[in-house]
Write an enzyme that holds these catalytic residues in place. Structure first.
Site, mmCIF file in Angstrom:
data_model
loop_
_atom_site.group_PDB
_atom_site.id
_atom_site.type_symbol
_atom_site.label_atom_id
_atom_site.label_comp_id
_atom_site.label_asym_id
_atom_site.label_seq_id
_atom_site.Cartn_x
_atom_site.Cartn_y
_atom_site.Cartn_z
ATOM 1 C CG HIS A 97 6.607 -4.949 -3.479
ATOM 2 N ND1 HIS A 97 6.640 -4.680 -2.133
ATOM 3 C CD2 HIS A 97 7.440 -6.001 -3.667
ATOM 4 C CE1 HIS A 97 7.464 -5.525 -1.537
ATOM 5 N NE2 HIS A 97 7.961 -6.340 -2.439
ATOM 6 C CD GLU A 115 10.888 -7.964 -4.090
ATOM 7 O OE1 GLU A 115 10.631 -6.907 -3.478
ATOM 8 O OE2 GLU A 115 10.773 -9.073 -3.556
ATOM 9 C CG HIS A 172 6.791 -11.248 -3.768
ATOM 10 N ND1 HIS A 172 6.041 -10.169 -4.139
ATOM 11 C CD2 HIS A 172 7.728 -10.772 -2.920
ATOM 12 C CE1 HIS A 172 6.508 -9.081 -3.548
ATOM 13 N NE2 HIS A 172 7.537 -9.416 -2.787
ATOM 14 N NE ARG A 192 3.419 -7.943 7.074
ATOM 15 C CZ ARG A 192 3.579 -6.874 7.866
ATOM 16 N NH1 ARG A 192 2.571 -6.391 8.566
ATOM 17 N NH2 ARG A 192 4.750 -6.291 7.962
HETATM 18 ZN ZN ZN Z 1 8.998 -8.048 -1.989
#
Ligand code: ZN
Length: 311
Positions: A97, A115, A172, A192
């Site tokens: 991200h 996150e 991740h 992605r």
């Molecule tokens: Zn994520």
């Protein structure tokens, strides 16, 4: 004093999802490919409805817009956080991200995404991807160009109760066989990097290699987390992380304990056991908000929950 705010989760069906939101938590889910329950969310792609009390039927985004006093008068156009329960029956794609600064420029002013994950359950020998092995951007680019995915990613063993902070720029992926509580910035900007060459409706899902290379930090560094437990009358609490966007604390109550709500708002995620928050019965899988000015509250029972708040 105010009232606690209970919300109807929004469920997301995805190829990698399962049925644990039903089998573990008793939710009625759309199918046995339900990968995510957005438990506390005001995001336009899943805006939770309030299920009881004065604001019953309104959405969390409506509450944020019209009753900012319940959130300590915080600034900001959008409710800043999002709490999900993720049921990964199969692997999620390897992803990364952006941070707020990159997302502001490249994603129409959207928030970046920091996150964190708390592992609610996982199968024996489960693994998770956090980090990568490229020491420089040049090495990263070369490994991606040569599709050396297994050399690139760091695959780690996973256990129930593990906690990970995933800062922007961290490669991740949640892998199959795990159920995870995720607390994050309210954003769905995901780049992605690799999708195990899977097909969806006969086609591979889109990759975002250039943006991934832009935002991946080299070399990888694990984010700082904490694990110092504190005990008080009827409870043990452990702060897991405090970053610019949120603080997350795990609490175990056995018997009766009193807490004070002294933050703009608190998000509570009960993940083990059952009991009462003041007079309200709660159990594993329930997520709710305690608004600004609520004051002190009494928790009774034998239960574990996460308290998340903004910083
Ligand atoms: Zn994520």
């Amino acid at each position: 004093m105010g009232e606690m705010i209970f919300l109807q989760p929004v469920f997301k069906e995805v190829l990698w999802g399962g049925d644990k939101l039903q089998t573990m938590f008793g939710y009625s889910i759309p199918s046995n490919h339900t990968g995510e329950g957005w438990m506390i969310s005001a995001h336009p792609k899943g805006d939770c409805q309030i299920t009881e009390g004065s604001y019953k039927g309104e959405t969390l985004s409506w509450l944020w817009k019209n009753h900012r006093e319940l959130f300590g008068g915080l600034d900001g156009e959008v409710f800043p956080l999002l709490v999900k329960i993720i049921d990964a029956k199969d692997h999620l794609s390897i992803q990364v991200h952006p941070d707020d600064a990159y997302a502001a420029v490249h994603e129409n002013g959207a928030l970046g995404k920091t996150e964190c994950w708390y592992v609610l359950d996982c199968e024996p020998d489960s693994t998770i991807v956090v980090g990568h092995n490229a020491k420089t951007k040049e090495e990263l680019k070369a490994m991606i160009a040569e599709k050396r995915w297994m050399d690139l990613i760091q695959i780690r063993p996973l256990h129930k109760g593990d906690f990970f902070q995933i800062n922007p720029g961290t490669v991740h992926a949640i892998r199959g066989g795990s159920v995870i509580l995720e607390i994050q910035q309210s954003s769905d900007i995901t780049y992605r990097l690799y999708d195990y060459d899977r097909l969806q409706d006969g086609k591979p899902r889109e990759l975002h290699l250039d943006k991934s290379i832009d935002v991946i930090r080299c070399p990888h560094e694990d984010a700082a987390t904490e694990s110092q437990a504190e005990t008080g009358e009827g409870f043990t609490s452990t702060r897991l992380v405090s970053c610019p966007f949120y603080t997350v604390t795990k609490v175990h109550v056995s018997g009766t304990a009193v807490f004070s709500q002294n933050q703009p708002f608190q998000m509570i995620s009960v993940f083990e056991g059952e009991g009462f928050f003041d007079k309200k019965p709660v159990k594993k899988g329930m997520n709710f908000l305690i608004p600004s000015g609520y004051g002190s509250y009494t928790v009774t029972g034998d239960l574990e929950f996460m308290v998340s708040s903004v910083n």
